[in-house]
Design a protein around this motif. Structure first.
Motif, PDB file in Angstrom:
ATOM      1  N   GLN A   8      -8.149  -7.911  14.505  1.00 45.33           N
ATOM      2  CA  GLN A   8      -6.935  -7.431  13.846  1.00 45.33           C
ATOM      3  C   GLN A   8      -6.074  -8.627  13.252  1.00 45.33           C
ATOM      4  N   LEU A   9      -6.060  -9.588  13.932  1.00 44.37           N
ATOM      5  CA  LEU A   9      -5.224 -10.672  13.452  1.00 44.37           C
ATOM      6  C   LEU A   9      -5.936 -11.126  12.417  1.00 44.37           C
ATOM      7  N   THR A  10      -7.283 -11.427  12.349  1.00 47.21           N
ATOM      8  CA  THR A  10      -7.952 -12.030  11.236  1.00 47.21           C
ATOM      9  C   THR A  10      -7.745 -11.298   9.806  1.00 47.21           C
ATOM     10  N   ARG A  11      -7.717  -9.987  10.200  1.00 48.16           N
ATOM     11  CA  ARG A  11      -7.623  -8.835   9.021  1.00 48.16           C
ATOM     12  C   ARG A  11      -6.171  -9.034   8.457  1.00 48.16           C
ATOM     13  N   GLU A  12      -5.185  -9.224   9.252  1.00 48.01           N
ATOM     14  CA  GLU A  12      -3.852  -9.626   8.836  1.00 48.01           C
ATOM     15  C   GLU A  12      -3.795 -10.866   7.879  1.00 48.01           C
ATOM     16  N   LEU A  13      -4.733 -11.846   8.445  1.00 46.38           N
ATOM     17  CA  LEU A  13      -4.731 -12.957   8.001  1.00 46.38           C
ATOM     18  C   LEU A  13      -5.248 -13.037   6.647  1.00 46.38           C
ATOM     19  N   LEU A  14      -6.420 -12.432   6.423  1.00 49.02           N
ATOM     20  CA  LEU A  14      -6.951 -11.986   5.186  1.00 49.02           C
ATOM     21  C   LEU A  14      -6.055 -11.367   4.208  1.00 49.02           C
ATOM     22  N   GLU A  15      -5.322 -10.539   4.566  1.00 53.82           N
ATOM     23  CA  GLU A  15      -4.130  -9.778   3.809  1.00 53.82           C
ATOM     24  C   GLU A  15      -2.998 -10.725   3.247  1.00 53.82           C
ATOM     25  N   ALA A  16      -2.708 -11.708   4.369  1.00 55.19           N
ATOM     26  CA  ALA A  16      -1.548 -12.715   4.090  1.00 55.19           C
ATOM     27  C   ALA A  16      -1.903 -13.726   3.158  1.00 55.19           C
ATOM     28  N   THR A  17      -3.332 -14.005   2.984  1.00 56.35           N
ATOM     29  CA  THR A  17      -3.818 -14.949   2.121  1.00 56.35           C
ATOM     30  C   THR A  17      -4.420 -14.570   0.658  1.00 56.35           C
ATOM     31  N   ALA A  18      -3.815 -13.509   0.651  1.00 58.10           N
ATOM     32  CA  ALA A  18      -4.288 -12.470  -0.813  1.00 58.10           C
ATOM     33  C   ALA A  18      -3.550 -13.505  -2.070  1.00 58.10           C
ATOM     34  N   LEU A  19      -4.384 -13.816  -2.970  1.00 65.74           N
ATOM     35  CA  LEU A  19      -3.946 -14.615  -4.293  1.00 65.74           C
ATOM     36  C   LEU A  19      -3.416 -13.592  -4.929  1.00 65.74           C
ATOM     37  N   GLU A  68     -13.675 -16.490   3.380  1.00 61.73           N
ATOM     38  CA  GLU A  68     -12.770 -15.995   2.449  1.00 61.73           C
ATOM     39  C   GLU A  68     -11.419 -16.638   2.623  1.00 61.73           C
ATOM     40  N   ILE A  69     -10.918 -16.516   3.955  1.00 62.34           N
ATOM     41  CA  ILE A  69      -9.610 -17.201   4.032  1.00 62.34           C
ATOM     42  C   ILE A  69      -9.612 -18.417   3.847  1.00 62.34           C
ATOM     43  N   GLU A  70     -10.679 -19.177   4.345  1.00 62.82           N
ATOM     44  CA  GLU A  70     -10.753 -20.720   4.053  1.00 62.82           C
ATOM     45  C   GLU A  70     -10.847 -20.788   2.582  1.00 62.82           C
ATOM     46  N   ARG A  71     -11.540 -20.307   1.949  1.00 67.45           N
ATOM     47  CA  ARG A  71     -11.745 -20.408   0.326  1.00 67.45           C
ATOM     48  C   ARG A  71     -10.312 -20.212  -0.411  1.00 67.45           C
ATOM     49  N   ARG A  72      -9.618 -19.214   0.160  1.00 63.36           N
ATOM     50  CA  ARG A  72      -8.074 -18.989  -0.301  1.00 63.36           C
ATOM     51  C   ARG A  72      -7.226 -19.951   0.000  1.00 63.36           C
ATOM     52  N   LEU A  73      -7.413 -20.538   1.096  1.00 62.74           N
ATOM     53  CA  LEU A  73      -6.216 -21.434   1.638  1.00 62.74           C
ATOM     54  C   LEU A  73      -6.714 -22.889   0.921  1.00 62.74           C
ATOM     55  N   HIS A  74      -7.738 -23.277   0.795  1.00 63.14           N
ATOM     56  CA  HIS A  74      -8.014 -24.268  -0.180  1.00 63.14           C
ATOM     57  C   HIS A  74      -7.738 -24.340  -1.654  1.00 63.14           C
ATOM     58  N   ARG A  75      -7.727 -22.947  -2.205  1.00 67.27           N
ATOM     59  CA  ARG A  75      -6.920 -22.872  -3.466  1.00 67.27           C
ATOM     60  C   ARG A  75      -5.601 -22.954  -3.430  1.00 67.27           C
ATOM     61  N   VAL A  76      -5.156 -22.695  -2.516  1.00 68.79           N
ATOM     62  CA  VAL A  76      -3.546 -22.499  -2.435  1.00 68.79           C
ATOM     63  C   VAL A  76      -3.109 -24.375  -2.300  1.00 68.79           C
ATOM     64  N   GLY A  77      -4.155 -24.877  -1.408  1.00 70.51           N
ATOM     65  CA  GLY A  77      -3.927 -26.267  -1.198  1.00 70.51           C
ATOM     66  C   GLY A  77      -4.018 -26.989  -2.607  1.00 70.51           C
ATOM     67  N   ASP A  78      -4.984 -26.688  -3.489  1.00 73.58           N
ATOM     68  CA  ASP A  78      -5.146 -27.319  -4.668  1.00 73.58           C
ATOM     69  C   ASP A  78      -4.021 -27.153  -5.557  1.00 73.58           C
ATOM     70  N   GLU A  79      -3.278 -25.918  -5.679  1.00 76.33           N
ATOM     71  CA  GLU A  79      -2.305 -25.571  -6.412  1.00 76.33           C
ATOM     72  C   GLU A  79      -1.164 -26.274  -6.023  1.00 76.33           C
ATOM     73  N   ILE A  80      -0.932 -26.316  -4.675  1.00 76.81           N
ATOM     74  CA  ILE A  80       0.218 -27.217  -4.216  1.00 76.81           C
ATOM     75  C   ILE A  80       0.303 -28.676  -4.706  1.00 76.81           C
ATOM     76  N   ARG A  81      -1.157 -29.293  -4.432  1.00 74.57           N
ATOM     77  CA  ARG A  81      -1.318 -30.751  -4.589  1.00 74.57           C
ATOM     78  C   ARG A  81      -1.158 -30.946  -6.324  1.00 74.57           C
ATOM     79  N   ASN A  82      -1.561 -29.870  -7.173  1.00 74.63           N
ATOM     80  CA  ASN A  82      -1.456 -30.003  -8.720  1.00 74.63           C
ATOM     81  C   ASN A  82       0.309 -29.952  -8.914  1.00 74.63           C
TER      82      ASN A  82
END
Length: 116
Positions: A8-19, A68-82
């Protein structure tokens, strides 16, 4: 059942990291993701085998979602660095306009007239 809680927490995390993550929502979403990760970590420590067939199925879903969560968080990290890189460049360019004579002179393109 602890596996169900982790699922359940992983599902919430997946929704929270939606791009996408708009810049104005980024901080609030990072706080939410951090809280979900902390809570999930606590539940993961409590997991103990043996697992039932349903728990194994949920575990496979959790693993797929984690990727999928890890890919999304990496993408967000790249956006922040940019964004940080762009902010630094803007700050430097602005400083050149505000204080044009404080920058060291460039030797490239100088012309010396040898005539007297």
């Amino acid at each position: 059942m602890s596996v169900r809680e982790v699922w359940q927490l992983t599902r919430e995390l997946l929704e929270a990291t939606a791009l996408p993550w708009p810049a104005e929502e980024r901080e609030a979403r990072l706080v939410q993701v951090d809280e979900l990760l902390r809570r999930r970590e606590e539940w993961l420590r409590e997991l103990r085998p043996p697992y039932s067939e349903e728990e194994q199925r949920l575990g496979r879903e959790i693993i797929a979602w984690n990727e999928e969560i890890e890919r999304r968080l990496h993408r967000v990290g790249d956006e922040i660095r940019n964004d940080l890189r762009m902010a630094g460049a803007k700050r430097q360019a602005n400083a050149c306009y505000v204080h044009p004579y404080e920058q060291p002179l460039s030797i490239d393109g100088m012309f010396y007239d040898k005539r007297r």
